[in-house]
Design a protein around this motif. Sequence first.
Motif, PDB file in Angstrom:
ATOM      1  N   LYS A  50       0.827  -1.207   0.000  1.00 33.84           N
ATOM      2  CA  LYS A  50       0.000   0.000   0.000  1.00 33.84           C
ATOM      3  C   LYS A  50       0.860   1.255   0.000  1.00 33.84           C
ATOM      4  O   LYS A  50       0.603   2.211  -0.733  1.00 33.84           O
ATOM      5  CB  LYS A  50      -0.941  -0.008   1.208  1.00 33.84           C
ATOM      6  N   VAL A  51       1.916   1.273   0.833  1.00 33.25           N
ATOM      7  CA  VAL A  51       2.802   2.436   0.880  1.00 33.25           C
ATOM      8  C   VAL A  51       3.491   2.635  -0.462  1.00 33.25           C
ATOM      9  O   VAL A  51       3.624   3.759  -0.962  1.00 33.25           O
ATOM     10  CB  VAL A  51       3.828   2.273   2.017  1.00 33.25           C
ATOM     11  N   GLY A  52       3.942   1.542  -1.092  1.00 29.09           N
ATOM     12  CA  GLY A  52       4.592   1.654  -2.393  1.00 29.09           C
ATOM     13  C   GLY A  52       3.666   2.198  -3.467  1.00 29.09           C
ATOM     14  O   GLY A  52       4.057   3.049  -4.278  1.00 29.09           O
ATOM     15  N   ILE A  53       2.417   1.728  -3.478  1.00 25.79           N
ATOM     16  CA  ILE A  53       1.450   2.202  -4.485  1.00 25.79           C
ATOM     17  C   ILE A  53       1.157   3.681  -4.279  1.00 25.79           C
ATOM     18  O   ILE A  53       1.082   4.457  -5.240  1.00 25.79           O
ATOM     19  CB  ILE A  53       0.163   1.364  -4.406  1.00 25.79           C
ATOM     20  N   ILE A  54       0.993   4.111  -3.023  1.00 26.74           N
ATOM     21  CA  ILE A  54       0.735   5.526  -2.758  1.00 26.74           C
ATOM     22  C   ILE A  54       1.916   6.383  -3.198  1.00 26.74           C
ATOM     23  O   ILE A  54       1.745   7.450  -3.793  1.00 26.74           O
ATOM     24  CB  ILE A  54       0.437   5.734  -1.262  1.00 26.74           C
ATOM     25  N   PHE A  55       3.128   5.927  -2.940  1.00 30.00           N
ATOM     26  CA  PHE A  55       4.320   6.690  -3.330  1.00 30.00           C
ATOM     27  C   PHE A  55       4.392   6.839  -4.844  1.00 30.00           C
ATOM     28  O   PHE A  55       4.674   7.929  -5.362  1.00 30.00           O
ATOM     29  CB  PHE A  55       5.573   5.980  -2.807  1.00 30.00           C
ATOM     30  N   VAL A  56       4.149   5.753  -5.585  1.00 24.58           N
ATOM     31  CA  VAL A  56       4.192   5.816  -7.048  1.00 24.58           C
ATOM     32  C   VAL A  56       3.118   6.756  -7.584  1.00 24.58           C
ATOM     33  O   VAL A  56       3.351   7.549  -8.507  1.00 24.58           O
ATOM     34  CB  VAL A  56       4.034   4.401  -7.648  1.00 24.58           C
ATOM     35  N   VAL A  94       1.714   9.358  -6.090  1.00 20.08           N
ATOM     36  CA  VAL A  94       2.090  10.761  -5.818  1.00 20.08           C
ATOM     37  C   VAL A  94       3.169  11.221  -6.774  1.00 20.08           C
ATOM     38  O   VAL A  94       3.139  12.346  -7.283  1.00 20.08           O
ATOM     39  CB  VAL A  94       2.554  10.893  -4.346  1.00 20.08           C
ATOM     40  N   PHE A  95       4.139  10.348  -7.062  1.00 21.55           N
ATOM     41  CA  PHE A  95       5.217  10.717  -7.984  1.00 21.55           C
ATOM     42  C   PHE A  95       4.679  10.983  -9.384  1.00 21.55           C
ATOM     43  O   PHE A  95       5.084  11.944 -10.050  1.00 21.55           O
ATOM     44  CB  PHE A  95       6.258   9.590  -8.020  1.00 21.55           C
ATOM     45  N   VAL A  96       3.753  10.141  -9.852  1.00 23.82           N
ATOM     46  CA  VAL A  96       3.196  10.319 -11.203  1.00 23.82           C
ATOM     47  C   VAL A  96       2.394  11.625 -11.284  1.00 23.82           C
ATOM     48  O   VAL A  96       2.509  12.389 -12.245  1.00 23.82           O
ATOM     49  CB  VAL A  96       2.307   9.108 -11.568  1.00 23.82           C
ATOM     50  N   ILE A  97       1.578  11.907 -10.259  1.00 23.27           N
ATOM     51  CA  ILE A  97       0.782  13.144 -10.261  1.00 23.27           C
ATOM     52  C   ILE A  97       1.689  14.366 -10.244  1.00 23.27           C
ATOM     53  O   ILE A  97       1.468  15.343 -10.971  1.00 23.27           O
ATOM     54  CB  ILE A  97      -0.177  13.149  -9.057  1.00 23.27           C
ATOM     55  N   PHE A  98       2.748  14.328  -9.436  1.00 23.07           N
ATOM     56  CA  PHE A  98       3.667  15.462  -9.376  1.00 23.07           C
ATOM     57  C   PHE A  98       4.362  15.670 -10.723  1.00 23.07           C
ATOM     58  O   PHE A  98       4.537  16.806 -11.168  1.00 23.07           O
ATOM     59  CB  PHE A  98       4.704  15.207  -8.275  1.00 23.07           C
ATOM     60  N   SER A  99       4.748  14.580 -11.386  1.00 18.18           N
ATOM     61  CA  SER A  99       5.405  14.695 -12.690  1.00 18.18           C
ATOM     62  C   SER A  99       4.471  15.305 -13.730  1.00 18.18           C
ATOM     63  O   SER A  99       4.873  16.166 -14.526  1.00 18.18           O
ATOM     64  CB  SER A  99       5.890  13.315 -13.151  1.00 18.18           C
ATOM     65  N   LEU A 100       3.197  14.879 -13.734  1.00 20.04           N
ATOM     66  CA  LEU A 100       2.240  15.424 -14.688  1.00 20.04           C
ATOM     67  C   LEU A 100       2.001  16.910 -14.450  1.00 20.04           C
ATOM     68  O   LEU A 100       1.921  17.700 -15.404  1.00 20.04           O
ATOM     69  CB  LEU A 100       0.920  14.647 -14.590  1.00 20.04           C
ATOM     70  N   LEU A 101       1.886  17.309 -13.187  1.00 19.98           N
ATOM     71  CA  LEU A 101       1.694  18.733 -12.883  1.00 19.98           C
ATOM     72  C   LEU A 101       2.906  19.554 -13.309  1.00 19.98           C
ATOM     73  O   LEU A 101       2.772  20.673 -13.817  1.00 19.98           O
ATOM     74  CB  LEU A 101       1.438  18.918 -11.389  1.00 19.98           C
ATOM     75  N   THR A 102       4.111  19.010 -13.121  1.00 23.61           N
ATOM     76  CA  THR A 102       5.318  19.727 -13.533  1.00 23.61           C
ATOM     77  C   THR A 102       5.357  19.923 -15.039  1.00 23.61           C
ATOM     78  O   THR A 102       5.671  21.012 -15.542  1.00 23.61           O
ATOM     79  CB  THR A 102       6.560  18.949 -13.075  1.00 23.61           C
TER      80      THR A 102
END
Length: 280
Positions: free
Chosen positions: A140-146, A148-156
Amino acid sequence: MPNIGDRLEEARKRQGVSIREASEATKIRGDLLLSLENNNFDFDLPDVYKRGFLKLYARYLKLDTDKIMADFEAAMLGRSKHKRSDSREFFGRMDLPERTTPLGSSESTPPFGDHEEPKNPESKPAERMEQQADTSLYWKVGIIFVAVFVIFSLLTLLVQSIFSSDPEETDPGTETTITDNSGGGPGNSAAANAPMNVVLIGLGDTSVVVNTVNGGERIREASGSLEAGEDIPFTANGPIMIVASNIENIAVRINGREYRADGMSGLGRWYFKETGPYNP
């Protein structure tokens, strides 16, 4: 006989934990937890499961697991002796001799006999359930981390595309169609170097960036946030590129002639010169 159930119930209520919360944390059914708190160990499961559930529940409630298990074994031993006594009374006068074993043999009871832990993997259900819970938590922690990383990359990437100042990155397949609402059409001649009087007109809230085409410099007084009903006038000495996050929310007036985008929305780019909009 020590009342194990009262200690379990008192510890749970003292910590403000409900049966449902305890069941979700320990992965033990709620009815089994209630049976343990009622000091009822006669539910239809092997003794090894009863020991495992009791040990796991006591550990979750932060009780002395060694003391709890010792009291449980004493209670089970007393219950076993009581059952043997009842069986003898059932047969009346018949004496049922107990099977004796030599002192010190491997079959004798502790502390004189040797005992080995059962090798059956079901002998430690509590430990196995803890390992499964830890593995599920890691996933669960790994899926949440991935995520968040994908959303941050798309916003950037979105922010970079909005405020990019390089006109050569424009996708020719997504050019904005411009409509002249003053009766005049866009000019097709070469870019003029004469100063242009430009006014950005806010039809809705949006972000705007204005760059010169030839020099690639940002026109600071014209870039920023544009709200509905707001006008930003400025002067440009040559062709300009206008980037808007919501292209439908702005109009452009050049030398008194106003232009708007029809049927377009979202991120868009316009190129203007003195004679009006053009495609580079």
